[in-house]
Design a protein around this motif. Structure first.
Motif, mmCIF file in Angstrom:
data_model
loop_
_atom_site.group_PDB
_atom_site.id
_atom_site.type_symbol
_atom_site.label_atom_id
_atom_site.label_comp_id
_atom_site.label_asym_id
_atom_site.label_seq_id
_atom_site.Cartn_x
_atom_site.Cartn_y
_atom_site.Cartn_z
ATOM 1 N N GLY A 35 0.787 -1.223 0.000
ATOM 2 C CA GLY A 35 0.000 0.000 0.000
ATOM 3 C C GLY A 35 0.821 1.275 0.000
ATOM 4 N N LEU A 36 2.111 1.193 -0.300
ATOM 5 C CA LEU A 36 2.983 2.373 -0.306
ATOM 6 C C LEU A 36 2.982 3.024 -1.692
ATOM 7 C CD1 LEU A 36 5.969 0.763 1.645
ATOM 8 C CD2 LEU A 36 3.935 1.900 2.567
ATOM 9 N N LYS A 37 3.100 4.348 -1.726
ATOM 10 C CA LYS A 37 3.012 5.063 -2.996
ATOM 11 C C LYS A 37 4.224 5.950 -3.286
ATOM 12 C CE LYS A 37 -0.855 6.982 -1.801
ATOM 13 N NZ LYS A 37 -2.083 7.824 -1.822
ATOM 14 N N SER A 38 4.926 6.402 -2.270
ATOM 15 C CA SER A 38 6.056 7.304 -2.483
ATOM 16 C C SER A 38 7.333 6.671 -1.942
ATOM 17 C CB SER A 38 5.796 8.663 -1.816
ATOM 18 O OG SER A 38 5.573 8.502 -0.436
ATOM 19 N N TRP A 66 9.105 0.767 -13.788
ATOM 20 C CA TRP A 66 8.606 -0.521 -14.259
ATOM 21 C C TRP A 66 7.946 -1.303 -13.125
ATOM 22 C CZ3 TRP A 66 7.011 -2.353 -18.548
ATOM 23 C CH2 TRP A 66 6.950 -3.725 -18.805
ATOM 24 N N GLY A 67 8.439 -1.109 -11.923
ATOM 25 C CA GLY A 67 7.863 -1.801 -10.770
ATOM 26 C C GLY A 67 6.458 -1.353 -10.429
ATOM 27 N N THR A 68 6.037 -0.201 -10.946
ATOM 28 C CA THR A 68 4.680 0.264 -10.679
ATOM 29 C C THR A 68 3.650 -0.411 -11.578
ATOM 30 O OG1 THR A 68 4.719 2.093 -12.308
ATOM 31 C CG2 THR A 68 5.585 2.558 -10.099
ATOM 32 N N LYS A 92 -8.252 1.923 -10.561
ATOM 33 C CA LYS A 92 -7.170 2.743 -11.066
ATOM 34 C C LYS A 92 -6.054 2.805 -10.038
ATOM 35 C CE LYS A 92 -6.078 7.238 -13.087
ATOM 36 N NZ LYS A 92 -6.586 8.589 -13.458
ATOM 37 N N ALA A 93 -4.836 2.466 -10.469
ATOM 38 C CA ALA A 93 -3.705 2.445 -9.552
ATOM 39 C C ALA A 93 -3.324 3.863 -9.148
ATOM 40 C CB ALA A 93 -2.510 1.756 -10.206
ATOM 41 N N PRO A 94 -3.027 4.078 -7.877
ATOM 42 C CA PRO A 94 -2.616 5.415 -7.438
ATOM 43 C C PRO A 94 -1.258 5.789 -8.035
ATOM 44 C CG PRO A 94 -2.312 3.819 -5.669
ATOM 45 C CD PRO A 94 -3.037 3.101 -6.764
ATOM 46 N N ALA A 95 -1.053 7.051 -8.283
ATOM 47 C CA ALA A 95 0.224 7.514 -8.840
ATOM 48 C C ALA A 95 1.333 7.319 -7.812
ATOM 49 C CB ALA A 95 0.111 8.976 -9.228
#
Length: 485
Positions: A97-100, A127-129, A141-144
């Motif tokens: 659940g991490l984004k940054s 690429w890992g995103t 929709k995946a979070p940025a």
């Protein structure tokens, strides 16, 4: 993925997670991070993490997560391992659940320049995103996601390049992973046209009528058993060097390959959606070029067709006429990629380029020879071959040269036409296929052929990627073309 630079120390950066690279159990944090290194080393010692290639572990520390990721043994390091480690770390973080994310601005790894580190780690993180889930009914929709390199950076060019290349890879991956009923020659042409407009590339699409007028009997023959019409997709980056001849990239783009009348075994046939991966690598590379805008002019040609066993399909024994007039006896309709490429290579030669490079998932023999660890390269110009091998090493995409002897060309002669699309002996499948292609490239144009059959997609998950297209070839092509400036 947005990639930036921050002057904040890793311990103070306001991000969800800090990514740290390990070579086995050696922490690769640069000097100036002694306290953080000691804390992380203490946590690693009590965990199963051993710094193996692609291995990750997550530790909570001071209100954020520390993700450690391995690049393996010191004596076996190559550039792909760093990119894969970055991708594995971000995939691990996203699953939590991490984004940054944040990384150190430099890395303590012998022989790796700062710019190479930024490009490989940044592109790997992007690429890992990626995940392919557009056909799942419950997909959200995946979070940025974002990444910051923390500390002093000598030049930000590699970081900007990593961001641009990462965006190109992620956006092209959806097309590369689509099944044959969604990624048709027409829909790929439409996607290419839209991408070209967004990135400032020129785009020209040749439909059936245009291909017939031009005399492209190879791609027309392959597609005649399908209800889906073929397309020859031509993308153009004009560049700023008006005196330079263009580089032409050619990609085999079989949107689905049933084998035609020479039908493939049913088991595993679904993976033949990935017979378009040569073209997908060219598509991604052209998007990268459109974003980075090197001085050298570059042309990308995708021969897009579907190979099906319809009532109008070509038969073993049929003779096709390629663009510019050479005739080819079809001995096996499952050796169709070279029939599409013979027309595309003829069109490429019309540009009188400084070099032609083609990419294709062409032969099962290449998988037997090299597996999934490297792609084969063959060509008529040793300087070009050596240059591509070198740039492949820098980009993390390894190539291994195979020979291109005259005997292989002789093996492709036909009793009833100029050439046959299968060798008489049945041996050296990768080399004889390349020898066939060479017949459609003028001797005075440097040319290289990359057989990416073993590297173009994954059938089982890896720490750095789910099953699907790898877009192998796009990274090395971009590396080479940018280096030409």
């Amino acid at each position: 993925m947005k990639i930036s630079v921050s002057s904040a120390p890793l311990t103070d950066i306001k991000k969800d997670a800090v990514i740290l690279f390990f070579q086995e159990l050696e922490n690769l944090l640069p000097a100036g991070n002694t306290k953080l290194a000691k804390q992380v080393d203490a946590l690693v010692k009590t965990s199963p993490f051993k710094g193996k290639a692609g291995q990750t572990a997550v530790f909570p520390m001071n209100g954020k997560q520390i993700i450690v990721t391995g690049i393996g043994e010191p004596g076996r390091f190559h550039h792909a391992l760093l990119e894969q480690a970055a991708a594995a770390a971000v995939r691990t973080g996203k699953a939590a659940g991490l984004k940054s994310f944040a990384m150190a601005s430099t890395i303590k790894l012998k022989g790796l320049s700062e710019s190479d580190y930024h490009l490989l780690a940044g592109r790997g993180a992007a690429w890992g995103t990626y995940s392919y889930d557009i056909n799942k009914s419950d997909a959200k929709k995946a979070p940025a996601c974002s990444l910051a390199f923390c500390g002093k950076v000598k030049s930000r060019n590699a970081i900007k390049t990593a961001e641009a290349q990462g965006e190109a890879l992620v956006s092209t991956a959806d097309v590369a992973n689509m099944p044959g009923n969604q990624a048709t020659p027409e829909s790929i042409a439409d996607w290419a046209k839209k991408m070209a407009k967004e990135t400032g590339l020129g785009c020209r699409i040749m439909n059936t009528a245009a291909l017939e007028k031009k005399g492209c009997g190879g791609i027309l023959g392959v597609s005649q058993g399908s209800a889906k019409e073929p397309r020859m997709i031509i993308l153009e980056h004009k560049g700023t060097d008006t005196k330079a001849k263009p580089i032409v990239l050619v990609g085999k783009t079989l949107t689905f390959d049933s084998g035609g009348i020479s039908l493939k075994p049913g088991k595993g046939m679904g993976w033949m959606r990935y017979d378009k991966c040569g073209g997908m690598a060219v598509l991604a590379a052209m998007q990268m070029i459109g974003k980075i805008k090197p001085a050298t002019p570059v042309i990308g040609i995708l021969g897009a067709a579907e190979n099906m066993p319809g009532s109008n399909a070509i038969r073993p024994g049929d003779i096709l006429t390629a663009y510019k007039g050479k005739t080819v006896e079809v001995l096996n309709t499952d050796a169709e990629g070279r029939l599409v490429l013979m027309d595309a290579l003829g069109l490429a030669a019309d540009y009188k380029p400084q070099a032609i490079v083609d990419l294709a998932t062409l032969t099962g023999a290449c998988i037997v020879a090299l597996g999934s660890s490297a792609s084969a390269i063959l060509g008529n110009d040793q300087k070009l071959v050596d240059t591509l091998i070198k740039n492949g090493e820098l980009a993390g995409e390894r190539l291994w040269q195979l020979p291109l002897y005259k005997e292989y060309t002789d093996d492709m002669k036909s009793d009833f036409a100029d050439l046959s699309n299968l060798s008489k002996s049945g041996g050296a499948g990768t080399a004889t296929a390349a020898a066939f292609l060479q017949e459609f490239v003028p001797d005075d144009i440097p040319w290289a052929h990359l057989d990416i059959a073993g590297t173009a997609w994954l059938e089982s998950p890896k720490p750095y990627q789910a099953p699907g297209a790898t877009l192998f070839g796009a990274r090395l092509l971009a590396q080479w073309l940018v280096a030409l400036d």
